[in-house]
Design a protein around this motif. Structure first.
Motif, PDB file in Angstrom:
ATOM      1  N   THR A 124       8.157   3.310  -2.665  1.00  9.68           N
ATOM      2  CA  THR A 124       9.290   3.628  -2.158  1.00  9.68           C
ATOM      3  C   THR A 124      10.039   4.471  -3.061  1.00  9.68           C
ATOM      4  N   ASP A 128      -2.627  14.103  -1.153  1.00  5.92           N
ATOM      5  CA  ASP A 128      -1.979  13.216  -1.120  1.00  5.92           C
ATOM      6  C   ASP A 128      -0.768  12.532  -1.405  1.00  5.92           C
ATOM      7  N   LYS A 144       8.343   8.662  -0.064  1.00  4.50           N
ATOM      8  CA  LYS A 144       7.273   7.268   0.050  1.00  4.50           C
ATOM      9  C   LYS A 144       5.833   7.958  -0.661  1.00  4.50           C
ATOM     10  N   VAL A 145       5.362   7.364  -1.251  1.00  2.00           N
ATOM     11  CA  VAL A 145       3.428   7.264  -2.214  1.00  2.00           C
ATOM     12  C   VAL A 145       2.437   6.531  -2.008  1.00  2.00           C
ATOM     13  N   LYS A 146       1.646   6.520  -1.113  1.00  2.00           N
ATOM     14  CA  LYS A 146       0.584   5.506  -0.986  1.00  2.00           C
ATOM     15  C   LYS A 146       0.065   5.819  -2.299  1.00  2.00           C
ATOM     16  N   LYS A 147      -0.228   3.937  -2.651  1.00  2.00           N
ATOM     17  CA  LYS A 147      -1.069   3.634  -3.580  1.00  2.00           C
ATOM     18  C   LYS A 147      -2.752   4.136  -3.903  1.00  2.00           C
ATOM     19  N   PRO A 199      -3.512   7.205  -4.579  1.00  2.00           N
ATOM     20  CA  PRO A 199      -4.074   8.475  -3.771  1.00  2.00           C
ATOM     21  C   PRO A 199      -5.116   9.233  -3.804  1.00  2.00           C
ATOM     22  N   GLN A 243       0.879  -0.916  -0.126  1.00  2.00           N
ATOM     23  CA  GLN A 243       0.168  -0.027  -0.285  1.00  2.00           C
ATOM     24  C   GLN A 243       1.132   1.076   0.071  1.00  2.00           C
ATOM     25  N   GLU A 244       2.045   1.028   0.137  1.00  2.00           N
ATOM     26  CA  GLU A 244       2.975   2.315  -0.542  1.00  2.00           C
ATOM     27  C   GLU A 244       4.286   1.802  -0.658  1.00  2.00           C
ATOM     28  N   PRO A 277       3.467  14.206   0.574  1.00  2.00           N
ATOM     29  CA  PRO A 277       4.525  13.537  -0.775  1.00  2.00           C
ATOM     30  C   PRO A 277       5.015  13.981  -1.400  1.00  2.00           C
TER      31      PRO A 277
END
Length: 332
Positions: free
Chosen positions: A56, A131, A65-68, A70, A53-54, A151
């Motif tokens: 890099t 996000d 670091k990016v959340k899937k 967003p 779910q994250e 991010p």
């Protein structure tokens, strides 16, 4: 007799229980997964692991670091914006002032105006609570401040390795928004066009010069430069391999063009991109008596490229695809 029967029944029950215990295994825990998000090997008996779910990413300005997938995404880079538009990914905010015509839909009030390409509206961005923020070269100096708000991922293209950099950025966007297959399909089309033009360029023996017309002046761009993909990606021979590599190109004169006498002259009109109504266009400036003496003019090979893709955006699935298609069409 009753006692014997009872004893036999008891022994039979024990045998059944023992057999059941001997064939059972330990069930895997429901939350098990591999450290890198990959599914366990087949035949292990456990269920596939959930997708990470994250993500890099290391990039030119740092590590993000990016959340899937967003939800609130703001975009300063127009190449990234045309990519998200192509993929059907909605965005929350854009820099509306300089939007090229092919992205005019983002001037609608449903999208937040997040400032200009050079001056982000930090207060507005903070209120959005995004996000993810996508930026490129024009926002490099703002990266530290933007990173405090959300991010922030740099998706500018490295001109010294255009295709590798472009494809990496596209694949990253595909990963973030779960659009990997759509990205791969578009990249395959672009790569096929590149392959076709390179084959034509290799056998043609022709050379070219790329210039930017800007308020009565001209500058030239060679290999490794902002518009160097004509040489570096498409394989069209530069008329001069030693041009200065800089953001604004090497300032040249029309005598320079006449002296170099290119087979093809590719022209980008900055005035057309920035929308200054006072500009009359690059053609009257470029096609003067000196340039008319060149092979490019004599053979009808002065190619005017769309500055909306070449100057304002670039680096996106739409813009890079159009840039390559235009150069391919012009290189007859």
């Amino acid at each position: 007799m009753k006692k014997i029967f009872s004893t036999l029944m008891l022994i039979l029950c024990f045998a059944v229980v023992a057999a059941a215990c001997g064939t059972s295994g330990t069930a895997p825990s429901s939350g098990s997964s591999t450290s890198n998000g990959a599914a366990p090997a087949s035949g292990s008996g456990s269920t596939p692991a959930a997708e990470p779910q994250e993500l890099t990413f290391k990039h030119q300005l740092g590590e993000t670091k990016v959340k899937k997938n967003p939800k609130k995404v703001i975009v300063f880079d127009f190449g990234a914006l045309d990519t998200l538009d192509k993929l059907g990914v909605e965005v929350t905010g854009v820099a509306q002032k300089s939007l090229p015509p092919y992205l005019a839909k983002y001037k609608d009030s449903k999208y937040q105006n997040i400032g200009t390409l050079q001056e982000p509206d930090y207060e507005k961005i903070a209120s959005i609570k995004p996000d993810l923020i996508l930026i490129s070269g024009r926002q490099q100096t703002a990266y530290p401040e933007l990173s405090k708000l959300a991010p922030t991922l740099y998706v500018g293209v490295d001109n010294s390795k255009y295709m590798d950099s472009f494809k990496e950025n596209m694949k990253r966007i595909g990963q973030i928004f779960s659009k990997e297959s759509a990205v791969d399909a578009e990249l395959a089309k672009i790569e096929q066009t590149v392959k076709d033009v390179k084959a034509k360029a290799s056998s043609s023996g022709k050379n070219a010069l790329v210039i930017l017309a800007n308020e009565g002046t001209i500058s030239a761009f060679g290999p490794g430069s902002r518009f160097g993909l004509i040489h570096d990606v498409l394989g069209i021979t530069p008329v001069d391999k030693n041009l200065e590599v800089s953001t604004h190109g090497q300032s040249i004169s029309f005598e320079f063009i006449a002296q170099k006498n290119p087979d093809y002259l590719f022209v980008i009109d900055r005035g057309a991109a920035v929308g200054d109504a006072a500009k009359t266009g690059a053609k009257p400036l470029v096609e003067n008596e000196l340039v008319k003496k060149t092979k490019a003019f004599a053979n009808g090979n002065i190619v005017y490229l769309d500055a909306n893709y070449w100057y304002l955006s670039g680096g996106g699935l739409v813009s890079s695809g159009e840039m390559i298609n235009q150069a391919a069409k012009g290189f007859k």
